[in-house]
Design an enzyme around this catalytic site. Structure first.
Site, PDB file in Angstrom:
ATOM      1  CE1 TYR A   1      -4.169  -3.756   4.665  1.00  0.00           C
ATOM      2  CE2 TYR A   1      -1.827  -4.232   4.545  1.00  0.00           C
ATOM      3  CZ  TYR A   1      -3.048  -4.086   3.929  1.00  0.00           C
ATOM      4  OH  TYR A   1      -3.147  -4.245   2.578  1.00  0.00           O
TER       5      TYR A   1
ATOM      6  CD  GLN B   1      -2.016   6.402  -3.687  1.00  0.00           C
ATOM      7  OE1 GLN B   1      -1.602   7.236  -4.474  1.00  0.00           O
ATOM      8  NE2 GLN B   1      -2.558   6.719  -2.548  1.00  0.00           N
TER       9      GLN B   1
ATOM     10  CG  ASP C   1      -4.126  -0.609  -3.370  1.00  0.00           C
ATOM     11  OD1 ASP C   1      -4.702  -1.706  -3.248  1.00  0.00           O
ATOM     12  OD2 ASP C   1      -3.934   0.171  -2.423  1.00  0.00           O
TER      13      ASP C   1
ATOM     14  CB  SER D   1      -7.206   0.970  -2.789  1.00  0.00           C
ATOM     15  OG  SER D   1      -6.394   0.905  -1.662  1.00  0.00           O
TER      16      SER D   1
ATOM     17  NE  ARG E   1      -3.773  -1.176   0.151  1.00  0.00           N
ATOM     18  CZ  ARG E   1      -4.894  -1.522   0.776  1.00  0.00           C
ATOM     19  NH1 ARG E   1      -4.893  -2.513   1.623  1.00  0.00           N
ATOM     20  NH2 ARG E   1      -6.028  -0.899   0.527  1.00  0.00           N
TER      21      ARG E   1
HETATM   22  P1  NAD Z   1      -8.634  -3.190   5.872  1.00  0.00           P
HETATM   23  O1  NAD Z   1      -9.610  -3.629   4.831  1.00  0.00           O
HETATM   24  O2  NAD Z   1      -7.509  -4.080   6.230  1.00  0.00           O
HETATM   25  O3  NAD Z   1      -9.460  -2.880   7.207  1.00  0.00           O
HETATM   26  C1  NAD Z   1     -10.558  -1.998   7.188  1.00  0.00           C
HETATM   27  C2  NAD Z   1     -10.520  -1.138   8.410  1.00  0.00           C
HETATM   28  O4  NAD Z   1     -10.900  -1.888   9.568  1.00  0.00           O
HETATM   29  C3  NAD Z   1      -9.158  -0.553   8.732  1.00  0.00           C
HETATM   30  O5  NAD Z   1      -9.241   0.859   8.695  1.00  0.00           O
HETATM   31  C4  NAD Z   1      -8.849  -1.087  10.124  1.00  0.00           C
HETATM   32  O6  NAD Z   1      -8.112  -0.163  10.910  1.00  0.00           O
HETATM   33  C5  NAD Z   1     -10.232  -1.318  10.663  1.00  0.00           C
HETATM   34  N1  NAD Z   1     -10.356  -2.185  11.836  1.00  0.00           N
HETATM   35  C6  NAD Z   1      -9.685  -3.311  12.167  1.00  0.00           C
HETATM   36  N2  NAD Z   1     -10.125  -3.791  13.348  1.00  0.00           N
HETATM   37  C7  NAD Z   1     -11.110  -2.959  13.776  1.00  0.00           C
HETATM   38  C8  NAD Z   1     -11.944  -2.924  14.911  1.00  0.00           C
HETATM   39  N3  NAD Z   1     -11.865  -3.834  15.900  1.00  0.00           N
HETATM   40  N4  NAD Z   1     -12.845  -1.915  15.005  1.00  0.00           N
HETATM   41  C9  NAD Z   1     -12.944  -0.953  14.054  1.00  0.00           C
HETATM   42  N5  NAD Z   1     -12.189  -0.949  12.946  1.00  0.00           N
HETATM   43  C10 NAD Z   1     -11.268  -1.930  12.830  1.00  0.00           C
HETATM   44  O7  NAD Z   1      -8.047  -1.758   5.551  1.00  0.00           O
HETATM   45  P2  NAD Z   1      -7.876  -1.030   4.157  1.00  0.00           P
HETATM   46  O8  NAD Z   1      -9.097  -0.279   3.867  1.00  0.00           O
HETATM   47  O9  NAD Z   1      -7.397  -2.034   3.173  1.00  0.00           O
HETATM   48  O10 NAD Z   1      -6.714  -0.006   4.495  1.00  0.00           O
HETATM   49  C11 NAD Z   1      -5.584  -0.427   5.241  1.00  0.00           C
HETATM   50  C12 NAD Z   1      -4.588   0.677   5.350  1.00  0.00           C
HETATM   51  O11 NAD Z   1      -3.916   0.878   4.149  1.00  0.00           O
HETATM   52  C13 NAD Z   1      -5.153   2.028   5.721  1.00  0.00           C
HETATM   53  O12 NAD Z   1      -4.223   2.659   6.564  1.00  0.00           O
HETATM   54  C14 NAD Z   1      -5.187   2.761   4.446  1.00  0.00           C
HETATM   55  O13 NAD Z   1      -5.163   4.156   4.602  1.00  0.00           O
HETATM   56  C15 NAD Z   1      -3.902   2.254   3.858  1.00  0.00           C
HETATM   57  N6  NAD Z   1      -3.850   2.427   2.427  1.00  0.00           N
HETATM   58  C16 NAD Z   1      -2.764   3.081   1.903  1.00  0.00           C
HETATM   59  C17 NAD Z   1      -2.677   3.255   0.545  1.00  0.00           C
HETATM   60  C18 NAD Z   1      -1.513   3.937  -0.059  1.00  0.00           C
HETATM   61  O14 NAD Z   1      -0.805   4.636   0.613  1.00  0.00           O
HETATM   62  N7  NAD Z   1      -1.287   3.735  -1.316  1.00  0.00           N
HETATM   63  C19 NAD Z   1      -3.665   2.754  -0.278  1.00  0.00           C
HETATM   64  C20 NAD Z   1      -4.738   2.087   0.300  1.00  0.00           C
HETATM   65  C21 NAD Z   1      -4.820   1.913   1.665  1.00  0.00           C
END
Ligand code: NAD
Length: 380
Positions: A228, A127, A130, A133, A122
């Site tokens: 994560y 991006q 990805d 996302s 990520r």
């Molecule tokens: P994910 O699908 O793994 O999880 C979804 C969300 O659930 C996350 O925000 C996580 O913190 C939350 N979660 C886990 N346990 C929980 C609980 N008990 N209660 C409430 N929420 C809970 O996450 P994602 O959407 O794939 O994103 C993961 C990370 O990657 C994030 O920080 C996102 O900003 C980052 N990201 C970065 C990039 C990039 O920089 N290119 C791109 C996409 C995502």
């Protein structure tokens, strides 16, 4: 290099791996592109769009697999499809390598380079590749649409001569990519939105899309180097459940998107919480297919629990197959383009590349991804 794109065979899957404009770009890179007849139909593209793009259309799926140097697709393969491929070929798709041990071993044994779209790091540079996302973003939108369809109320406040309708209360648990899009979509429809996530950095992101962040003191939570969430302790989960209870009871809609990468999602909405909601309320459980954030949610079904509609539909991005295909196709094409050697006109499996090694699961008869290797060997 011969690139092959088979038709998705999973029942109900309308997303496609490559759109005609990306097929044209693959041909422009110098690829010898073959597609299976009907590959684009799910998203509305006939074979002729691909022949115009420069691809060859074939009806023979076996021939397609057995002669491919690089196979591009969306869903993971069937075991027998791996056996059809030639040694040294490359297969790129979603793979679910944390759970699909049989597939990973088959790729290894057949000497195929398996690249998993879920494992794209990520980072800022990756991006455009990805797919987690791009598809989660659409899933966030679709979940709100589904909730709005099933809720016997409207989302916005409405002041009319016949009285004032209050805005719907929406609670989003988990505000990653899907959750933030769900929040933004529900806000656009006029709902009052509250959200919670265990990663402290998320509070500001939630507020920036106009929602209220539910403050719960869980002590140390943090996030991994990849961004994560870390798994909570049973005590932390209990604190979270108690703190959410009152918000859930007054919500018309609850949307759950909580995931801990590589692990079973936590159960965050229990039966007694559902019983505390008003009849007619709606819960959408994005994690239903992988174990569920909601007690009693059923994968791919809509069930009633104590008068509350609990939606457990999977493949949410597939509900908007055209846009989902457009984005997945762009992700896949970017990955290929980024690893394409223009002189040799081929995809390079380069373990010095900054993005690729993390998403290669098997190569040269070995499981090269250490995380997955440890899991297969029973170490993690
Ligand atoms: P994910 O699908 O793994 O999880 C979804 C969300 O659930 C996350 O925000 C996580 O913190 C939350 N979660 C886990 N346990 C929980 C609980 N008990 N209660 C409430 N929420 C809970 O996450 P994602 O959407 O794939 O994103 C993961 C990370 O990657 C994030 O920080 C996102 O900003 C980052 N990201 C970065 C990039 C990039 O920089 N290119 C791109 C996409 C995502």
């Amino acid at each position: 290099m011969r690139i092959a794109i088979p038709k998705e065979s999973h029942p109900g899957e309308n997303r496609i791996p490559i759109m005609p404009d990306h097929a044209k770009k693959l041909c422009a890179l110098g690829a010898d592109l073959f597609i299976e007849s009907g590959m684009g139909l799910g998203a509305g593209f006939p074979d002729s769009d691909y022949t115009e793009a420069g691809a060859t259309v074939t009806q023979d799926r076996h021939e397609l697999f057995s002669n491919a140097d690089l196979l591009l697709r969306l869903r993971k393969p069937e075991l027998e499809e791996i056996a059809m491929m030639k040694q040294g070929a490359i297969h790129i798709s979603y793979l679910d390598p944390f759970n699909e041990h049989g597939l990973v071993n088959a790729f290894k044994d057949c000497g195929i380079t398996a690249i998993s779209m879920e494992m794209i790091p990520r980072s800022t540079r990756s991006q455009k590749m990805d797919a987690l996302s791009s598809q989660a973003n659409l899933a966030g939108y679709v979940m709100v649409m589904q909730a709005a369809t099933h809720l016997p109320r409207i989302f916005p406040m409405m002041m009319t001569p016949a009285g004032t309708l209050k805005p719907a209360n929406v609670f989003v648990i988990g505000a990653g990519v899907a959750g933030l899009q769900a929040i933004a979509t529900a806000k656009r429809l006029g709902a009052k939105v509250t959200a919670f996530d265990t990663r402290p950095v998320v509070a500001e992101q939630v507020r920036s899309v106009g929602a209220k962040f539910l403050e719960i003191d869980l002590g140390e939570t943090g996030e991994t180097a990849d961004g994560y969430a870390k798994q909570l302790t049973p005590e932390q989960i209990e604190i979270q459940l108690q703190a959410q209870k009152a918000v859930i009871a007054k919500s018309d809609v609850v949307i759950t998107t909580a995931q801990v990468f590589g692990r079973k999602p936590p159960v965050l909405v229990t039966k007694d919480m559902i019983e505390g909601m008003a009849p007619g309320s709606v819960i959408v459980d994005m994690a239903a297919e992988t174990g569920g954030n909601v007690e009693g949610s059923v994968p791919n079904e809509i069930v009633q629990i104590a008068g509350v509609t609990v939606i457990g539909k999977g493949n949410l991005a597939g509900e908007v197959a055209r846009d989902a295909s457009q984005m997945y196709s762009a992700n896949l094409f970017s990955l290929v383009e980024d690893n394409w050697n223009k002189e040799d006109k081929k995809f390079m499996v380069d373990f010095e590349h900054d993005i690729l090694p993390g998403c290669i699961i098997t190569h040269g008869g070995e499981v090269t991804n250490t995380t997955i290797k440890n899991i297969l060997e029973g170490g993690a």
